[in-house]
Design a protein around this motif. Structure first.
Motif, PDB file in Angstrom:
ATOM      1  N   VAL A   1      -3.525  82.853  95.167  1.00  0.00           N
ATOM      2  CA  VAL A   1      -2.422  82.158  94.570  1.00  0.00           C
ATOM      3  C   VAL A   1      -3.152  81.799  93.007  1.00  0.00           C
ATOM      4  O   VAL A   1      -2.287  80.940  92.409  1.00  0.00           O
ATOM      5  CB  VAL A   1      -2.290  80.834  95.214  1.00  0.00           C
ATOM      6  CG1 VAL A   1      -1.552  81.182  96.525  1.00  0.00           C
ATOM      7  CG2 VAL A   1      -3.324  79.887  95.527  1.00  0.00           C
ATOM      8  N   GLU A   2      -4.204  82.403  92.481  1.00  0.00           N
ATOM      9  CA  GLU A   2      -4.534  82.271  91.097  1.00  0.00           C
ATOM     10  C   GLU A   2      -4.745  83.564  90.475  1.00  0.00           C
ATOM     11  O   GLU A   2      -5.341  84.680  91.372  1.00  0.00           O
ATOM     12  CB  GLU A   2      -5.770  81.353  90.944  1.00  0.00           C
ATOM     13  CG  GLU A   2      -5.536  79.897  91.250  1.00  0.00           C
ATOM     14  CD  GLU A   2      -6.708  79.026  91.077  1.00  0.00           C
ATOM     15  OE1 GLU A   2      -7.773  79.739  90.696  1.00  0.00           O
ATOM     16  OE2 GLU A   2      -6.683  78.187  91.852  1.00  0.00           O
ATOM     17  N   GLY A   3      -4.241  83.476  89.249  1.00  0.00           N
ATOM     18  CA  GLY A   3      -4.620  85.028  88.403  1.00  0.00           C
ATOM     19  C   GLY A   3      -3.572  85.355  87.707  1.00  0.00           C
ATOM     20  O   GLY A   3      -2.800  84.377  87.435  1.00  0.00           O
ATOM     21  N   GLU A   4      -3.700  86.500  86.924  1.00  0.00           N
ATOM     22  CA  GLU A   4      -2.707  86.792  85.860  1.00  0.00           C
ATOM     23  C   GLU A   4      -1.358  87.076  86.516  1.00  0.00           C
ATOM     24  O   GLU A   4      -1.398  87.703  87.414  1.00  0.00           O
ATOM     25  CB  GLU A   4      -3.016  88.111  85.279  1.00  0.00           C
ATOM     26  CG  GLU A   4      -4.351  88.172  84.514  1.00  0.00           C
ATOM     27  CD  GLU A   4      -4.112  87.423  82.957  1.00  0.00           C
ATOM     28  OE1 GLU A   4      -3.066  87.721  82.507  1.00  0.00           O
ATOM     29  OE2 GLU A   4      -4.622  86.509  82.614  1.00  0.00           O
ATOM     30  N   GLN A   5      -0.314  86.412  85.803  1.00  0.00           N
ATOM     31  CA  GLN A   5       1.036  86.859  86.419  1.00  0.00           C
ATOM     32  C   GLN A   5       1.478  88.317  86.624  1.00  0.00           C
ATOM     33  O   GLN A   5       2.001  88.560  87.599  1.00  0.00           O
ATOM     34  CB  GLN A   5       2.148  86.129  85.403  1.00  0.00           C
ATOM     35  CG  GLN A   5       3.340  85.889  86.044  1.00  0.00           C
ATOM     36  CD  GLN A   5       4.537  85.288  85.326  1.00  0.00           C
ATOM     37  OE1 GLN A   5       4.636  85.692  84.410  1.00  0.00           O
ATOM     38  NE2 GLN A   5       5.341  84.615  85.853  1.00  0.00           N
ATOM     39  N   LYS A   6       1.044  89.026  85.624  1.00  0.00           N
ATOM     40  CA  LYS A   6       1.052  90.468  85.847  1.00  0.00           C
ATOM     41  C   LYS A   6       0.245  91.091  86.084  1.00  0.00           C
ATOM     42  O   LYS A   6      -0.763  91.470  85.280  1.00  0.00           O
ATOM     43  CB  LYS A   6       1.847  90.802  84.434  1.00  0.00           C
ATOM     44  CG  LYS A   6       2.495  92.203  84.341  1.00  0.00           C
ATOM     45  CD  LYS A   6       3.154  92.486  83.104  1.00  0.00           C
ATOM     46  CE  LYS A   6       3.587  93.949  82.974  1.00  0.00           C
ATOM     47  NZ  LYS A   6       4.449  94.226  81.717  1.00  0.00           N
ATOM     48  N   VAL A   7       0.273  91.892  87.213  1.00  0.00           N
ATOM     49  CA  VAL A   7      -0.525  92.945  87.603  1.00  0.00           C
ATOM     50  C   VAL A   7       0.427  94.139  88.327  1.00  0.00           C
ATOM     51  O   VAL A   7       0.819  93.901  89.606  1.00  0.00           O
ATOM     52  CB  VAL A   7      -1.634  92.487  88.725  1.00  0.00           C
ATOM     53  CG1 VAL A   7      -2.633  93.813  89.066  1.00  0.00           C
ATOM     54  CG2 VAL A   7      -2.545  91.356  88.135  1.00  0.00           C
ATOM     55  N   VAL A   8       0.630  95.280  87.648  1.00  0.00           N
ATOM     56  CA  VAL A   8       1.470  96.086  88.086  1.00  0.00           C
ATOM     57  C   VAL A   8       0.835  96.879  89.497  1.00  0.00           C
ATOM     58  O   VAL A   8      -0.250  97.098  89.679  1.00  0.00           O
ATOM     59  CB  VAL A   8       1.799  97.424  87.231  1.00  0.00           C
ATOM     60  CG1 VAL A   8       2.538  98.492  88.012  1.00  0.00           C
ATOM     61  CG2 VAL A   8       2.226  96.597  85.892  1.00  0.00           C
ATOM     62  N   GLY A   9       1.531  96.856  90.504  1.00  0.00           N
ATOM     63  CA  GLY A   9       1.039  97.243  91.896  1.00  0.00           C
ATOM     64  C   GLY A   9       1.933  97.374  92.769  1.00  0.00           C
ATOM     65  O   GLY A   9       3.280  97.412  92.559  1.00  0.00           O
ATOM     66  N   ASP A  10       1.609  97.864  94.047  1.00  0.00           N
ATOM     67  CA  ASP A  10       2.525  98.177  95.419  1.00  0.00           C
ATOM     68  C   ASP A  10       2.116  97.165  96.423  1.00  0.00           C
ATOM     69  O   ASP A  10       1.103  96.695  96.454  1.00  0.00           O
ATOM     70  CB  ASP A  10       2.259  99.644  95.530  1.00  0.00           C
ATOM     71  CG  ASP A  10       3.469 100.185  96.298  1.00  0.00           C
ATOM     72  OD1 ASP A  10       4.427  99.423  96.516  1.00  0.00           O
ATOM     73  OD2 ASP A  10       3.498 101.310  96.465  1.00  0.00           O
ATOM     74  N   VAL A  11       3.156  97.260  97.374  1.00  0.00           N
ATOM     75  CA  VAL A  11       2.761  96.486  98.547  1.00  0.00           C
ATOM     76  C   VAL A  11       1.781  97.456  99.372  1.00  0.00           C
ATOM     77  O   VAL A  11       1.817  98.579  99.371  1.00  0.00           O
ATOM     78  CB  VAL A  11       4.200  96.360  99.325  1.00  0.00           C
ATOM     79  CG1 VAL A  11       5.122  95.245  98.945  1.00  0.00           C
ATOM     80  CG2 VAL A  11       4.814  97.662  99.577  1.00  0.00           C
TER      81      VAL A  11
END
Ligand SMILES: Nc1ncnc2c1ncn2[C@@H]1O[C@H](COP(=O)(O)OP(=O)(O)O)[C@@H](O)[C@H]1O
Ligand SMILES: Cc1cn([C@H]2C[C@H](O)[C@@H](COP(=O)(O)O)O2)c(=O)[nH]c1=O
Length: 200
Positions: free
Chosen positions: A165-175
């Protein structure tokens, strides 16, 4: 009457598929549109769906004036009558305002597609502006499902398989968890309890 519509839902609920279908149905009838995206998983300048379909798209880089872009495109091709924008959560708020101006000044329909909230359940700035400005919000009909069977309403991020629940808002990725950073859709209860499937 032209309008700004924000089609939204969790990750993996079919937003990009619907964007491709709406573009296909209109272009099949000889209508012309501008297709935008920002940071699609498949790479730059492409709008892709997990069903395997994709189309070329104009990449909305930070700072690009989308209203000026569409205005110039319409000058070249006055038949253009709609705009599609996928991954709209990643737009700058100013770019969302420019999309609204496309509706109001150029009288084109604008269909934006994106998730509203991030892995911390916080609004993306672009989505916040869309909620504030859209004529209409459409929640996608295809429900995604939490591991418990309830409707999934939230997006979780996993790092090495563990929900974070912490980290950069945007990280492009997949399920999925077969990558260092992945995503999983959950119901609110299991998001609050931080119980992604791996934690069962
Ligand atoms: N193998 C499959 N068979 C049927 N439907 C699938 C399959 N893989 C993906 N889908 C459908 O594609 C949807 C994801 O579509 P996509 O447009 O990429 O979603 P989004 O843009 O909302 O993240 C899934 O919710 C599911 O309905
Ligand atoms: C929850 C969340 C998602 N993202 C990224 C991950 C994907 O690249 C897109 C969503 O794409 P989809 O077509 O809706 O699956 O957004 C992110 O950067 N941060 C987040 O918190």
């Amino acid at each position: 009457m032209s309008e700004l519509v924000f089609f939204t839902g969790t990750m993996d609920c079919g937003k990009s598929t619907l964007a491709l279908q709406m573009d296909h149905n209109r272009s099949a009838r000889g209508r012309r549109g501008v297709v935008f995206t920002r940071d699609d998983r498949a790479g730059e300048g492409v709008l892709s769906s997990r069903l395997g379909l994709s189309t070329a798209a104009v990449e909305v880089r930070p700072g690009i004036d989308v209203h000026a872009y569409v205005k110039a495109a319409v000058k070249q091709d006055p038949e253009i009558d709609y705009v599609i924008c996928d991954e709209a959560q990643f737009l700058d708020p100013e770019q969302v305002e420019q999309l609204a101006l496309v509706v109001d000044e150029l009288k084109l329909d604008v269909f934006a597609f994106g998730i509203t909230t991030d892995f911390r359940t916080r609004l993306f700035p672009g989505s916040q502006r869309l909620i504030e400005l859209a004529d209409r919000l459409e929640i996608l009909q295809v429900e995604t499902v939490c591991w418990c069977g309830a409707r999934a309403t939230h997006n979780a991020r996993t790092v090495d398989g563990e929900m974070v629940v912490e980290g950069e808002q945007k990280v492009v990725g997949d399920v999925g968890r077969d990558q260092a950073i992945g995503y999983e859709v959950l119901c609110r209860t299991h998001h609050r309890e931080r119980r992604a499937q791996v934690g069962l």
